[in-house]
Design an enzyme around this catalytic site. Structure first.
Site, PDB file in Angstrom:
ATOM      1  N   ASN A  82      23.013  51.891  41.628  1.00 42.31           N
ATOM      2  CA  ASN A  82      21.595  52.585  42.647  1.00 42.31           C
ATOM      3  C   ASN A  82      22.080  53.412  43.454  1.00 42.31           C
ATOM      4  OD1 ASN A  82      18.890  52.712  42.276  1.00 42.31           O
ATOM      5  ND2 ASN A  82      18.614  51.123  41.505  1.00 42.31           N
ATOM      6  N   HIS A 112      40.681  45.912  58.928  1.00 41.30           N
ATOM      7  CA  HIS A 112      41.651  46.081  60.297  1.00 41.30           C
ATOM      8  C   HIS A 112      41.879  44.418  60.873  1.00 41.30           C
ATOM      9  CE1 HIS A 112      40.474  49.774  59.756  1.00 41.30           C
ATOM     10  NE2 HIS A 112      39.270  49.455  60.359  1.00 41.30           N
ATOM     11  N   ALA A 184      20.440  39.736  47.380  1.00 41.59           N
ATOM     12  CA  ALA A 184      19.521  40.593  48.219  1.00 41.59           C
ATOM     13  C   ALA A 184      20.416  40.521  49.496  1.00 41.59           C
ATOM     14  CB  ALA A 184      18.001  40.976  48.171  1.00 41.59           C
ATOM     15  N   THR A 189      31.977  36.586  51.898  1.00 34.44           N
ATOM     16  CA  THR A 189      33.301  36.923  52.096  1.00 34.44           C
ATOM     17  C   THR A 189      34.217  36.158  51.818  1.00 34.44           C
ATOM     18  OG1 THR A 189      32.785  35.082  53.491  1.00 34.44           O
ATOM     19  CG2 THR A 189      32.234  37.028  54.311  1.00 34.44           C
ATOM     20  N   LYS A 190      33.910  35.875  50.781  1.00 39.23           N
ATOM     21  CA  LYS A 190      35.282  35.191  49.574  1.00 39.23           C
ATOM     22  C   LYS A 190      34.408  35.083  48.601  1.00 39.23           C
ATOM     23  CE  LYS A 190      32.988  30.559  50.714  1.00 39.23           C
ATOM     24  NZ  LYS A 190      33.114  28.893  50.938  1.00 39.23           N
ATOM     25  N   ARG A 204      27.281  31.693  49.973  1.00 38.43           N
ATOM     26  CA  ARG A 204      27.914  30.885  49.183  1.00 38.43           C
ATOM     27  C   ARG A 204      26.464  29.952  48.061  1.00 38.43           C
ATOM     28  NH1 ARG A 204      26.354  29.399  54.494  1.00 38.43           N
ATOM     29  NH2 ARG A 204      28.825  28.674  55.439  1.00 38.43           N
ATOM     30  N   ARG A 207      23.199  27.947  43.197  1.00 35.17           N
ATOM     31  CA  ARG A 207      23.362  26.964  41.544  1.00 35.17           C
ATOM     32  C   ARG A 207      24.310  27.931  40.255  1.00 35.17           C
ATOM     33  NH1 ARG A 207      19.207  29.253  37.992  1.00 35.17           N
ATOM     34  NH2 ARG A 207      17.900  30.606  38.695  1.00 35.17           N
TER      35      ARG A 207
END
Length: 210
Positions: A82, A112, A184, A189-190, A204, A207
């Site tokens: 989008n 960095h 949203a 980060t992982k 996180r 479900r």
């Protein structure tokens, strides 16, 4: 250095001719894209094929769109990107089939070092040493030296049939699995596995997604 230990002083477009050429090529194509009339559909498809490493059949990219390199981006068939998405593709970005990216999603490969000593380095390679002799005991940098920053990079991969919500930020090195929804405004980060819903900052799993 090879890609496994890739690290280059920046700004890349000022100090590395190869990167300067890549950035300039992408900028020129994006400029053309952003100035197209809505009726120029065939021209848009041609430019997207020129920009990306691969774009699958019936994949749609709404404008404006921004990226660093373009050729590092591979998108499968039937996907939808989008308006307002930004890809910092100094490394590879792979997006699977039938995957949706909502407005203003940012995908980042550029990175960095966190440590200031590792991130901020003398421009002159001869001034670098393992003892950081240009930094005093109080952590002050020698202001008589010109410094720059160190660039690193990690790839990002998003699987098939996933949905990335508006204003999500996906950070370097992340893999998101198949059939996964990212809420949203999340910051990923992982790695996020397949068949789940994940939200938040940092994102996180909340479900399973059937």
């Amino acid at each position: 250095m090879d890609d496994k230990g890739w690290a280059v002083k920046g700004p890349l477009e000022l100090h590395e001719a190869e990167w300067a050429d890549k950035f300039a090529r992408a900028s020129n194509i994006i400029y053309e894209l952003d100035n197209l009339h809505p009726s120029e559909v065939d021209k848009k498809h041609q430019l997207l094929n020129d920009l990306f490493g691969h774009i699958g059949e019936k994949t749609e990219v709404l404008l404006p769109f921004s990226c660093n390199v373009g050729s590092n981006i591979k998108i499968g068939k039937g996907s939808f990107i989008n308006a307002g998405c930004t890809f910092l593709d100094t490394d590879s970005i792979e997006i699977g089939d039938y995957t949706l990216l909502a407005t203003n999603v940012t995908v980042i490969c550029a990175d960095h070092p966190v440590s200031t000593r590792e991130r901020i380095l003398p421009v002159d390679d001869d001034l670098e040493d393992e003892d950081y002799s240009y930094i005093d005991d109080k952590g002050n940098f020698d202001d008589s030296i010109e410094y720059t920053f160190l660039n690193t990079k990690k790839p990002v991969k998003i699987g098939n049939r996933s949905w990335i919500g508006a204003n999500t930020i996906i950070l370097p090195g992340v893999t998101i699995g198949d059939n996964t929804v990212i809420g949203a405004g999340s910051i990923v980060t992982k790695d996020i596995p397949s068949n789940v819903i994940a939200v938040g900052s940092p994102a996180r799993v909340i479900r399973k997604n059937k």
